[in-house]
Motif scaffolding. Structure first.
Motif, PDB file in Angstrom:
ATOM      1  N   ILE A 193     -17.587  17.013  64.952  1.00  0.00           N
ATOM      2  CA  ILE A 193     -16.825  16.554  66.118  1.00  0.00           C
ATOM      3  C   ILE A 193     -15.456  17.235  66.074  1.00  0.00           C
ATOM      4  CG2 ILE A 193     -15.782  14.557  67.238  1.00  0.00           C
ATOM      5  CD1 ILE A 193     -18.063  12.888  65.968  1.00  0.00           C
ATOM      6  N   THR A 194     -15.048  17.782  67.194  1.00  0.00           N
ATOM      7  CA  THR A 194     -13.750  18.444  67.273  1.00  0.00           C
ATOM      8  C   THR A 194     -12.755  17.542  67.981  1.00  0.00           C
ATOM      9  OG1 THR A 194     -14.443  19.558  69.303  1.00  0.00           O
ATOM     10  CG2 THR A 194     -14.713  20.771  67.253  1.00  0.00           C
ATOM     11  N   PRO A 195     -11.477  17.741  67.738  1.00  0.00           N
ATOM     12  CA  PRO A 195     -10.854  18.790  66.942  1.00  0.00           C
ATOM     13  C   PRO A 195     -11.004  18.502  65.450  1.00  0.00           C
ATOM     14  CG  PRO A 195      -9.155  17.379  67.853  1.00  0.00           C
ATOM     15  CD  PRO A 195     -10.464  16.893  68.411  1.00  0.00           C
ATOM     16  N   LEU A 196     -11.024  19.597  64.691  1.00  0.00           N
ATOM     17  CA  LEU A 196     -11.116  19.502  63.240  1.00  0.00           C
ATOM     18  C   LEU A 196     -10.240  20.566  62.603  1.00  0.00           C
ATOM     19  CD1 LEU A 196     -13.109  21.961  61.959  1.00  0.00           C
ATOM     20  CD2 LEU A 196     -14.803  20.628  63.161  1.00  0.00           C
ATOM     21  N   ILE A 197      -9.916  20.335  61.343  1.00  0.00           N
ATOM     22  CA  ILE A 197      -9.087  21.281  60.594  1.00  0.00           C
ATOM     23  C   ILE A 197      -9.993  22.014  59.628  1.00  0.00           C
ATOM     24  CG2 ILE A 197      -7.107  21.573  59.071  1.00  0.00           C
ATOM     25  CD1 ILE A 197      -6.133  18.830  60.199  1.00  0.00           C
ATOM     26  N   LEU A 198     -10.004  23.332  59.749  1.00  0.00           N
ATOM     27  CA  LEU A 198     -10.905  24.173  58.974  1.00  0.00           C
ATOM     28  C   LEU A 198     -10.110  25.071  58.035  1.00  0.00           C
ATOM     29  CD1 LEU A 198     -13.934  25.110  58.720  1.00  0.00           C
ATOM     30  CD2 LEU A 198     -13.299  26.938  60.290  1.00  0.00           C
ATOM     31  N   LEU A 199     -10.543  25.115  56.805  1.00  0.00           N
ATOM     32  CA  LEU A 199      -9.998  26.043  55.820  1.00  0.00           C
ATOM     33  C   LEU A 199     -11.032  27.130  55.596  1.00  0.00           C
ATOM     34  CD1 LEU A 199      -8.832  23.464  53.108  1.00  0.00           C
ATOM     35  CD2 LEU A 199      -7.489  24.404  54.988  1.00  0.00           C
ATOM     36  N   CYS A 200     -10.589  28.363  55.425  1.00  0.00           N
ATOM     37  CA  CYS A 200     -11.517  29.444  55.112  1.00  0.00           C
ATOM     38  C   CYS A 200     -10.816  30.505  54.280  1.00  0.00           C
ATOM     39  CB  CYS A 200     -12.128  30.054  56.372  1.00  0.00           C
ATOM     40  SG  CYS A 200     -10.971  30.875  57.457  1.00  0.00           S
ATOM     41  N   ASP A 201     -11.613  31.219  53.475  1.00  0.00           N
ATOM     42  CA  ASP A 201     -11.028  32.233  52.603  1.00  0.00           C
ATOM     43  C   ASP A 201     -11.045  33.631  53.216  1.00  0.00           C
ATOM     44  OD1 ASP A 201     -13.768  32.760  52.359  1.00  0.00           O
ATOM     45  OD2 ASP A 201     -13.629  33.212  50.225  1.00  0.00           O
ATOM     46  N   GLN A 202     -11.785  33.818  54.311  1.00  0.00           N
ATOM     47  CA  GLN A 202     -11.847  35.119  54.965  1.00  0.00           C
ATOM     48  C   GLN A 202     -11.730  34.942  56.471  1.00  0.00           C
ATOM     49  OE1 GLN A 202     -15.209  37.614  53.801  1.00  0.00           O
ATOM     50  NE2 GLN A 202     -15.552  36.217  52.090  1.00  0.00           N
ATOM     51  N   LEU A 203     -10.900  35.755  57.069  1.00  0.00           N
ATOM     52  CA  LEU A 203     -10.708  35.732  58.512  1.00  0.00           C
ATOM     53  C   LEU A 203     -10.472  37.166  58.943  1.00  0.00           C
ATOM     54  CD1 LEU A 203     -10.565  33.583  60.730  1.00  0.00           C
ATOM     55  CD2 LEU A 203      -8.112  33.490  60.372  1.00  0.00           C
ATOM     56  N   GLN A 204     -11.254  37.621  59.916  1.00  0.00           N
ATOM     57  CA  GLN A 204     -11.192  39.017  60.325  1.00  0.00           C
ATOM     58  C   GLN A 204     -10.946  39.130  61.823  1.00  0.00           C
ATOM     59  OE1 GLN A 204     -15.112  40.333  59.241  1.00  0.00           O
ATOM     60  NE2 GLN A 204     -14.597  40.540  57.078  1.00  0.00           N
ATOM     61  N   ASN A 205     -10.411  40.271  62.223  1.00  0.00           N
ATOM     62  CA  ASN A 205     -10.343  40.621  63.641  1.00  0.00           C
ATOM     63  C   ASN A 205     -11.681  41.255  64.006  1.00  0.00           C
ATOM     64  OD1 ASN A 205      -7.647  39.821  64.070  1.00  0.00           O
ATOM     65  ND2 ASN A 205      -6.952  41.689  63.091  1.00  0.00           N
ATOM     66  N   THR A 206     -12.121  41.045  65.221  1.00  0.00           N
ATOM     67  CA  THR A 206     -13.405  41.564  65.663  1.00  0.00           C
ATOM     68  C   THR A 206     -13.333  41.902  67.145  1.00  0.00           C
ATOM     69  OG1 THR A 206     -15.757  41.008  65.909  1.00  0.00           O
ATOM     70  CG2 THR A 206     -14.229  39.205  66.046  1.00  0.00           C
ATOM     71  N   PRO A 207     -14.153  42.837  67.607  1.00  0.00           N
ATOM     72  CA  PRO A 207     -14.151  43.145  69.042  1.00  0.00           C
ATOM     73  C   PRO A 207     -14.829  42.061  69.886  1.00  0.00           C
ATOM     74  CG  PRO A 207     -15.696  44.570  67.877  1.00  0.00           C
ATOM     75  CD  PRO A 207     -14.960  43.780  66.835  1.00  0.00           C
ATOM     76  N   PHE A 208     -15.542  41.131  69.240  1.00  0.00           N
ATOM     77  CA  PHE A 208     -16.305  40.117  69.970  1.00  0.00           C
ATOM     78  C   PHE A 208     -15.520  38.826  70.215  1.00  0.00           C
ATOM     79  CE2 PHE A 208     -19.257  42.636  67.356  1.00  0.00           C
ATOM     80  CZ  PHE A 208     -19.900  43.303  68.386  1.00  0.00           C
ATOM     81  N   ALA A 209     -14.458  38.611  69.452  1.00  0.00           N
ATOM     82  CA  ALA A 209     -13.623  37.417  69.588  1.00  0.00           C
ATOM     83  C   ALA A 209     -12.256  37.750  68.989  1.00  0.00           C
ATOM     84  CB  ALA A 209     -14.261  36.243  68.852  1.00  0.00           C
ATOM     85  N   ASP A 210     -11.301  36.868  69.173  1.00  0.00           N
ATOM     86  CA  ASP A 210      -9.981  37.108  68.585  1.00  0.00           C
ATOM     87  C   ASP A 210     -10.054  37.111  67.060  1.00  0.00           C
ATOM     88  OD1 ASP A 210      -8.654  37.246  71.086  1.00  0.00           O
ATOM     89  OD2 ASP A 210      -8.611  35.052  71.180  1.00  0.00           O
ATOM     90  N   LEU A 211     -10.852  36.188  66.517  1.00  0.00           N
ATOM     91  CA  LEU A 211     -11.009  36.050  65.070  1.00  0.00           C
ATOM     92  C   LEU A 211     -12.480  35.867  64.726  1.00  0.00           C
ATOM     93  CD1 LEU A 211      -8.191  33.394  64.569  1.00  0.00           C
ATOM     94  CD2 LEU A 211      -8.018  35.829  64.041  1.00  0.00           C
ATOM     95  N   GLU A 212     -12.822  36.197  63.481  1.00  0.00           N
ATOM     96  CA  GLU A 212     -14.196  35.994  63.022  1.00  0.00           C
ATOM     97  C   GLU A 212     -14.183  35.484  61.591  1.00  0.00           C
ATOM     98  OE1 GLU A 212     -18.006  38.627  61.633  1.00  0.00           O
ATOM     99  OE2 GLU A 212     -16.937  39.301  63.426  1.00  0.00           O
ATOM    100  N   ILE A 213     -15.033  34.512  61.331  1.00  0.00           N
ATOM    101  CA  ILE A 213     -15.300  34.070  59.969  1.00  0.00           C
ATOM    102  C   ILE A 213     -16.659  34.661  59.602  1.00  0.00           C
ATOM    103  CG2 ILE A 213     -15.775  32.117  58.453  1.00  0.00           C
ATOM    104  CD1 ILE A 213     -13.882  30.458  60.191  1.00  0.00           C
ATOM    105  N   PRO A 214     -16.685  35.591  58.635  1.00  0.00           N
ATOM    106  CA  PRO A 214     -17.950  36.225  58.273  1.00  0.00           C
ATOM    107  C   PRO A 214     -18.923  35.232  57.625  1.00  0.00           C
ATOM    108  CG  PRO A 214     -16.086  37.266  57.135  1.00  0.00           C
ATOM    109  CD  PRO A 214     -15.554  36.102  57.886  1.00  0.00           C
ATOM    110  N   SER A 215     -20.184  35.594  57.622  1.00  0.00           N
ATOM    111  CA  SER A 215     -21.224  34.700  57.112  1.00  0.00           C
ATOM    112  C   SER A 215     -21.049  34.340  55.645  1.00  0.00           C
ATOM    113  CB  SER A 215     -22.602  35.317  57.332  1.00  0.00           C
ATOM    114  OG  SER A 215     -22.700  36.536  56.627  1.00  0.00           O
ATOM    115  N   ARG A 216     -20.441  35.199  54.863  1.00  0.00           N
ATOM    116  CA  ARG A 216     -20.280  34.954  53.423  1.00  0.00           C
ATOM    117  C   ARG A 216     -18.942  34.307  53.059  1.00  0.00           C
ATOM    118  NH1 ARG A 216     -24.972  35.995  50.460  1.00  0.00           N
ATOM    119  NH2 ARG A 216     -26.214  37.430  51.693  1.00  0.00           N
ATOM    120  N   ALA A 217     -18.148  33.936  54.051  1.00  0.00           N
ATOM    121  CA  ALA A 217     -16.860  33.280  53.788  1.00  0.00           C
ATOM    122  C   ALA A 217     -17.092  31.866  53.272  1.00  0.00           C
ATOM    123  CB  ALA A 217     -16.033  33.237  55.067  1.00  0.00           C
ATOM    124  N   LEU A 218     -16.132  31.376  52.522  1.00  0.00           N
ATOM    125  CA  LEU A 218     -16.144  29.983  52.088  1.00  0.00           C
ATOM    126  C   LEU A 218     -15.358  29.173  53.107  1.00  0.00           C
ATOM    127  CD1 LEU A 218     -15.361  30.418  48.299  1.00  0.00           C
ATOM    128  CD2 LEU A 218     -17.582  29.989  49.346  1.00  0.00           C
TER     129      LEU A 218
END
Length: 109
Positions: free
Chosen positions: A52-77
């Motif tokens: 349920i959103t809104p939620l606070i998300l922590l992640c160890d990898q965040l990338q720029n991508t042409p498909f969205a402003d940001l991307e969390i890769p599949s192997r990120a924690l």
């Protein structure tokens, strides 16, 4: 975990019939976020798709991508801070987004 995001929306995207392979999210500051999976690693999408959103998300990898402003890769924690959505929403409505993110970053640092 070095990145903290507040997600206000998550929309499942199915690229294979009957299976959610990606999530498209929106952050509290209006950026689009793509959360990917791959056949051998679907845990992030599975963990987040019914939250349920809104939620606070922590992640160890965040990338720029042409498909969205940001991307969390599949192997990120990723991890979700256990704060109820209605409390996060109230803080956003009160304009305390920056303060909330600052406090979380300070606790993590």
């Amino acid at each position: 975990m070095q990145h903290v995001l507040i997600l206000t929306r998550l929309t499942p995207q199915a690229t294979h019939l009957g299976r959610v392979d990606e999530l498209i999210g929106v952050t509290s500051d209006g950026r689009s976020l793509l959360i990917r999976s791959e056949p051998a690693q679907r845990v992030n999408v599975a963990q987040l798709q019914h939250q349920i959103t809104p939620l606070i998300l922590l992640c160890d990898q965040l990338q720029n991508t042409p498909f969205a402003d940001l991307e969390i890769p599949s192997r990120a924690l990723v991890s979700i801070i256990p704060l109820p959505a209605d409390e996060v929403g109230a803080l956003l409505r009160e304009g305390k987004e920056a303060l909330l993110l600052e406090e979380i970053r300070a606790q993590l640092g």
